[in-house]
Design a protein around this motif. Structure first.
Motif, PDB file in Angstrom:
ATOM      1  N   LEU A   1       0.841  -1.203   0.000  1.00  0.00           N
ATOM      2  CA  LEU A   1       0.000   0.000   0.000  1.00  0.00           C
ATOM      3  C   LEU A   1       0.875   1.250   0.000  1.00  0.00           C
ATOM      4  CD1 LEU A   1      -2.586  -1.082   2.753  1.00  0.00           C
ATOM      5  CD2 LEU A   1      -2.591  -1.610   0.286  1.00  0.00           C
ATOM      6  N   GLU A   2       0.559   2.174  -0.896  1.00  0.00           N
ATOM      7  CA  GLU A   2       1.368   3.395  -1.017  1.00  0.00           C
ATOM      8  C   GLU A   2       0.471   4.585  -1.313  1.00  0.00           C
ATOM      9  OE1 GLU A   2       4.623   4.405  -0.510  1.00  0.00           O
ATOM     10  OE2 GLU A   2       3.675   6.313  -1.011  1.00  0.00           O
ATOM     11  N   TYR A   3       0.664   5.648  -0.559  1.00  0.00           N
ATOM     12  CA  TYR A   3      -0.124   6.866  -0.719  1.00  0.00           C
ATOM     13  C   TYR A   3       0.261   7.646  -1.977  1.00  0.00           C
ATOM     14  CZ  TYR A   3      -2.067  11.426   0.362  1.00  0.00           C
ATOM     15  OH  TYR A   3      -2.756  12.601   0.301  1.00  0.00           O
ATOM     16  N   SER A   4       1.567   7.717  -2.242  1.00  0.00           N
ATOM     17  CA  SER A   4       2.067   8.588  -3.311  1.00  0.00           C
ATOM     18  C   SER A   4       2.054   7.878  -4.667  1.00  0.00           C
ATOM     19  CB  SER A   4       3.494   9.038  -2.968  1.00  0.00           C
ATOM     20  OG  SER A   4       4.208   9.373  -4.133  1.00  0.00           O
ATOM     21  N   GLU A   5       1.362   8.506  -5.642  1.00  0.00           N
ATOM     22  CA  GLU A   5       1.350   7.932  -6.999  1.00  0.00           C
ATOM     23  C   GLU A   5       2.748   7.862  -7.577  1.00  0.00           C
ATOM     24  OE1 GLU A   5      -1.428   9.437  -9.902  1.00  0.00           O
ATOM     25  OE2 GLU A   5      -3.004   9.582  -8.366  1.00  0.00           O
ATOM     26  N   LYS A   6       3.539   8.897  -7.275  1.00  0.00           N
ATOM     27  CA  LYS A   6       4.899   8.937  -7.806  1.00  0.00           C
ATOM     28  C   LYS A   6       5.734   7.778  -7.249  1.00  0.00           C
ATOM     29  CE  LYS A   6       9.063  11.763  -7.675  1.00  0.00           C
ATOM     30  NZ  LYS A   6       9.655  13.018  -7.223  1.00  0.00           N
ATOM     31  N   HIS A   7       5.650   7.564  -5.929  1.00  0.00           N
ATOM     32  CA  HIS A   7       6.408   6.462  -5.325  1.00  0.00           C
ATOM     33  C   HIS A   7       5.962   5.128  -5.924  1.00  0.00           C
ATOM     34  CE1 HIS A   7       7.335   8.922  -1.398  1.00  0.00           C
ATOM     35  NE2 HIS A   7       7.681   9.556  -2.502  1.00  0.00           N
ATOM     36  N   ALA A   8       4.637   4.983  -6.085  1.00  0.00           N
ATOM     37  CA  ALA A   8       4.097   3.718  -6.604  1.00  0.00           C
ATOM     38  C   ALA A   8       4.582   3.461  -8.027  1.00  0.00           C
ATOM     39  CB  ALA A   8       2.572   3.754  -6.554  1.00  0.00           C
ATOM     40  N   GLU A   9       4.673   4.538  -8.803  1.00  0.00           N
ATOM     41  CA  GLU A   9       5.121   4.387 -10.195  1.00  0.00           C
ATOM     42  C   GLU A   9       6.580   3.927 -10.249  1.00  0.00           C
ATOM     43  OE1 GLU A   9       5.925   7.323 -13.921  1.00  0.00           O
ATOM     44  OE2 GLU A   9       4.296   7.931 -12.559  1.00  0.00           O
ATOM     45  N   VAL A  10       7.410   4.547  -9.411  1.00  0.00           N
ATOM     46  CA  VAL A  10       8.825   4.137  -9.336  1.00  0.00           C
ATOM     47  C   VAL A  10       8.904   2.679  -8.870  1.00  0.00           C
ATOM     48  CG1 VAL A  10      11.016   4.552  -8.122  1.00  0.00           C
ATOM     49  CG2 VAL A  10       9.634   6.499  -8.898  1.00  0.00           C
ATOM     50  N   ALA A  11       8.102   2.357  -7.850  1.00  0.00           N
ATOM     51  CA  ALA A  11       8.142   1.002  -7.284  1.00  0.00           C
ATOM     52  C   ALA A  11       7.720  -0.047  -8.310  1.00  0.00           C
ATOM     53  CB  ALA A  11       7.234   0.934  -6.055  1.00  0.00           C
ATOM     54  N   ARG A  12       6.672   0.248  -9.061  1.00  0.00           N
ATOM     55  CA  ARG A  12       6.182  -0.747 -10.033  1.00  0.00           C
ATOM     56  C   ARG A  12       7.249  -1.087 -11.057  1.00  0.00           C
ATOM     57  NH1 ARG A  12       0.303   2.035 -10.435  1.00  0.00           N
ATOM     58  NH2 ARG A  12      -0.748   0.796  -8.822  1.00  0.00           N
ATOM     59  N   LYS A  13       8.000  -0.072 -11.493  1.00  0.00           N
ATOM     60  CA  LYS A  13       9.083  -0.335 -12.459  1.00  0.00           C
ATOM     61  C   LYS A  13      10.150  -1.221 -11.816  1.00  0.00           C
ATOM     62  CE  LYS A  13       8.621   3.752 -15.358  1.00  0.00           C
ATOM     63  NZ  LYS A  13       8.722   5.196 -15.100  1.00  0.00           N
ATOM     64  N   ASN A  14      10.472  -0.907 -10.561  1.00  0.00           N
ATOM     65  CA  ASN A  14      11.506  -1.689  -9.871  1.00  0.00           C
ATOM     66  C   ASN A  14      11.065  -3.132  -9.633  1.00  0.00           C
ATOM     67  OD1 ASN A  14      13.436   0.363  -9.726  1.00  0.00           O
ATOM     68  ND2 ASN A  14      12.443   1.276  -7.939  1.00  0.00           N
ATOM     69  N   ILE A  15       9.790  -3.287  -9.305  1.00  0.00           N
ATOM     70  CA  ILE A  15       9.232  -4.625  -9.049  1.00  0.00           C
ATOM     71  C   ILE A  15       9.254  -5.439 -10.348  1.00  0.00           C
ATOM     72  CG2 ILE A  15       7.052  -5.801  -8.517  1.00  0.00           C
ATOM     73  CD1 ILE A  15       6.647  -3.282  -6.515  1.00  0.00           C
ATOM     74  N   ALA A  16       8.925  -4.783 -11.469  1.00  0.00           N
ATOM     75  CA  ALA A  16       8.948  -5.472 -12.766  1.00  0.00           C
ATOM     76  C   ALA A  16      10.373  -5.868 -13.128  1.00  0.00           C
ATOM     77  CB  ALA A  16       8.338  -4.578 -13.845  1.00  0.00           C
ATOM     78  N   ARG A  17      11.335  -4.960 -12.866  1.00  0.00           N
ATOM     79  CA  ARG A  17      12.733  -5.257 -13.162  1.00  0.00           C
ATOM     80  C   ARG A  17      13.217  -6.459 -12.364  1.00  0.00           C
ATOM     81  NH1 ARG A  17      14.996  -0.980 -11.454  1.00  0.00           N
ATOM     82  NH2 ARG A  17      14.937   0.386 -13.259  1.00  0.00           N
TER      83      ARG A  17
ATOM     84  N   VAL B   1       0.927  -3.182  -6.234  1.00  0.00           N
ATOM     85  CA  VAL B   1       1.013  -1.940  -5.467  1.00  0.00           C
ATOM     86  C   VAL B   1      -0.335  -1.233  -5.574  1.00  0.00           C
ATOM     87  CG1 VAL B   1       2.205   0.275  -5.194  1.00  0.00           C
ATOM     88  CG2 VAL B   1       3.491  -1.738  -5.957  1.00  0.00           C
ATOM     89  N   ARG B   2      -0.949  -0.973  -4.437  1.00  0.00           N
ATOM     90  CA  ARG B   2      -2.239  -0.277  -4.434  1.00  0.00           C
ATOM     91  C   ARG B   2      -2.049   1.155  -3.953  1.00  0.00           C
ATOM     92  NH1 ARG B   2      -7.166  -4.248  -2.605  1.00  0.00           N
ATOM     93  NH2 ARG B   2      -6.597  -5.997  -3.954  1.00  0.00           N
ATOM     94  N   ILE B   3      -2.508   2.107  -4.756  1.00  0.00           N
ATOM     95  CA  ILE B   3      -2.335   3.521  -4.430  1.00  0.00           C
ATOM     96  C   ILE B   3      -3.490   4.012  -3.574  1.00  0.00           C
ATOM     97  CG2 ILE B   3      -2.178   5.854  -5.403  1.00  0.00           C
ATOM     98  CD1 ILE B   3      -0.902   4.535  -7.913  1.00  0.00           C
ATOM     99  N   GLY B   4      -3.148   4.799  -2.548  1.00  0.00           N
ATOM    100  CA  GLY B   4      -4.175   5.404  -1.695  1.00  0.00           C
ATOM    101  C   GLY B   4      -3.699   5.462  -0.260  1.00  0.00           C
ATOM    102  N   ALA B   5      -4.437   6.205   0.566  1.00  0.00           N
ATOM    103  CA  ALA B   5      -4.122   6.244   1.995  1.00  0.00           C
ATOM    104  C   ALA B   5      -4.403   4.864   2.581  1.00  0.00           C
ATOM    105  CB  ALA B   5      -4.973   7.297   2.688  1.00  0.00           C
ATOM    106  N   ALA B   6      -3.477   4.368   3.378  1.00  0.00           N
ATOM    107  CA  ALA B   6      -3.621   3.009   3.911  1.00  0.00           C
ATOM    108  C   ALA B   6      -4.924   2.843   4.691  1.00  0.00           C
ATOM    109  CB  ALA B   6      -2.414   2.673   4.786  1.00  0.00           C
ATOM    110  N   VAL B   7      -5.360   3.897   5.409  1.00  0.00           N
ATOM    111  CA  VAL B   7      -6.618   3.759   6.174  1.00  0.00           C
ATOM    112  C   VAL B   7      -7.816   3.525   5.260  1.00  0.00           C
ATOM    113  CG1 VAL B   7      -6.187   4.928   8.375  1.00  0.00           C
ATOM    114  CG2 VAL B   7      -6.777   6.286   6.348  1.00  0.00           C
ATOM    115  N   GLU B   8      -7.669   3.877   3.973  1.00  0.00           N
ATOM    116  CA  GLU B   8      -8.762   3.586   3.037  1.00  0.00           C
ATOM    117  C   GLU B   8      -8.573   2.251   2.341  1.00  0.00           C
ATOM    118  OE1 GLU B   8      -9.323   7.097   0.632  1.00  0.00           O
ATOM    119  OE2 GLU B   8      -9.643   8.256   2.477  1.00  0.00           O
ATOM    120  N   SER B   9      -7.317   1.890   2.087  1.00  0.00           N
ATOM    121  CA  SER B   9      -7.061   0.608   1.398  1.00  0.00           C
ATOM    122  C   SER B   9      -7.287  -0.577   2.328  1.00  0.00           C
ATOM    123  CB  SER B   9      -5.615   0.568   0.894  1.00  0.00           C
ATOM    124  OG  SER B   9      -5.357   1.668   0.069  1.00  0.00           O
TER     125      SER B   9
END
Ligand code: SAH
Ligand code: DHB
Ligand code: MG
Length: 228
Positions: A96-112, A121-129
């Motif tokens: 779970l990640e709040y920041s779209e930017k962080h999630a985008e970087v993470a998704r590329k790294n996870i794919a690599r 990776v699910r984007i949003g405030a953790a209290v909502e996810s």
């Protein structure tokens, strides 16, 4: 041998020993190295767990046979990749990640790292996810709490709803440079951690403990709780 006298030299020694242990126990891993590099290049804060701590997370997840893992706080995916590597075939990790930017970087790294089929990776405030995960009736064998420190008590409550007896819950940053023992701390992150440690210690549904850590990520700590 280097002589270590005052506290700054002591801190240098802790870093040197961390480097020594990392050199021994953590083989070079291009996907993890690239993850840190690309996170830096994208301007993400340098607050991922250390290499040794990442490997510790992997060992803990493996030793409880985790097939389903939840991470709260993805950043660039560094700890995510360590935890993803602990999964058996068919295992699944949600981070779970709040920041779209962080999630985008993470998704590329996870794919690599070749983990895109196991890691979501699910984007949003953790209290909502977190309530959504519960409504999907998901259960996790291992949970790593590492997002905003003010939210840790809520994340613990949700973690207890999303686990089963034998699940392991690990939380990062529970010492904060020793500031946790300051009852007058005005730091909201420290206050969040103080509330969390107290709550975790009093929680009847788990057996819990915490340790201090030193090294390349400074002076901090990790808490561990096994669900009874
Ligand atoms: N686990 C990562 C480090 C996470 S840093 C590692 O060790 O590699 C904390 C992350 O939590 C940051 O990316 C931050 O954007 C995210 N975060 C902060 N508040 C959040 C919230 N309310 N919900 C979800 N993520 C949050
Ligand atoms: C911070 C957050 C972390 O998860 C961490 O490991 C270190 C620092 C922070 O927000 O300052
Ligand atoms: Mg952390």
């Amino acid at each position: 041998m280097t002589q270590y006298h005052d506290i700054r030299q002591k801190e240098q020694q802790w870093e040197d020993v961390d480097d020594y242990l990392t050199g021994l126990f953590v083989p070079d891993d291009p996907a993890l190295t690239e993850t840190l590099k690309s996170s830096d290049a994208a301007g993400l804060p340098q607050i991922a767990v250390s290499a040794n701590q990442g490997k510790l997370l992997m060992i803990l997840a493996k030793s409880c046979g985790a097939k389903s893992i939840l991470e709260i706080g993805t950043l660039g995916g560094y700890s995510t990749i360590w935890l993803g590597r602990a999964l058996p075939a068919g295992g699944k990790l949600i981070s779970l990640e709040y920041s779209e930017k962080h999630a985008e970087v993470a998704r590329k790294n996870i794919a690599r790292a070749g983990l895109e089929n196991r890691v979501e990776v699910r984007i949003g405030a953790a209290v909502e996810s977190l309530p959504k995960l519960a409504s999907e009736r998901l259960e996790f064998d291992f949970i790593f709490i590492d997002a905003d420190k003010q939210g840790y008590c809520d994340y613990l409550d949700w973690s207890l709803k999303l686990t089963h007896p034998g699940s392991l819950i690990v939380a990062d940053n529970v010492v904060r440079d020793g500031q946790v023992v300051d009852p007058n701390s005005k730091d909201e992150m420290v206050q969040g951690i103080q509330r969390f440690n107290k709550k975790l210690a009093a929680e009847k549904l788990v057996d819990a403990s915490a340790i201090q850590t030193v090294g390349s990520k400074g002076y901090d700590g990790l808490a561990f709780a096994v669900v009874k």
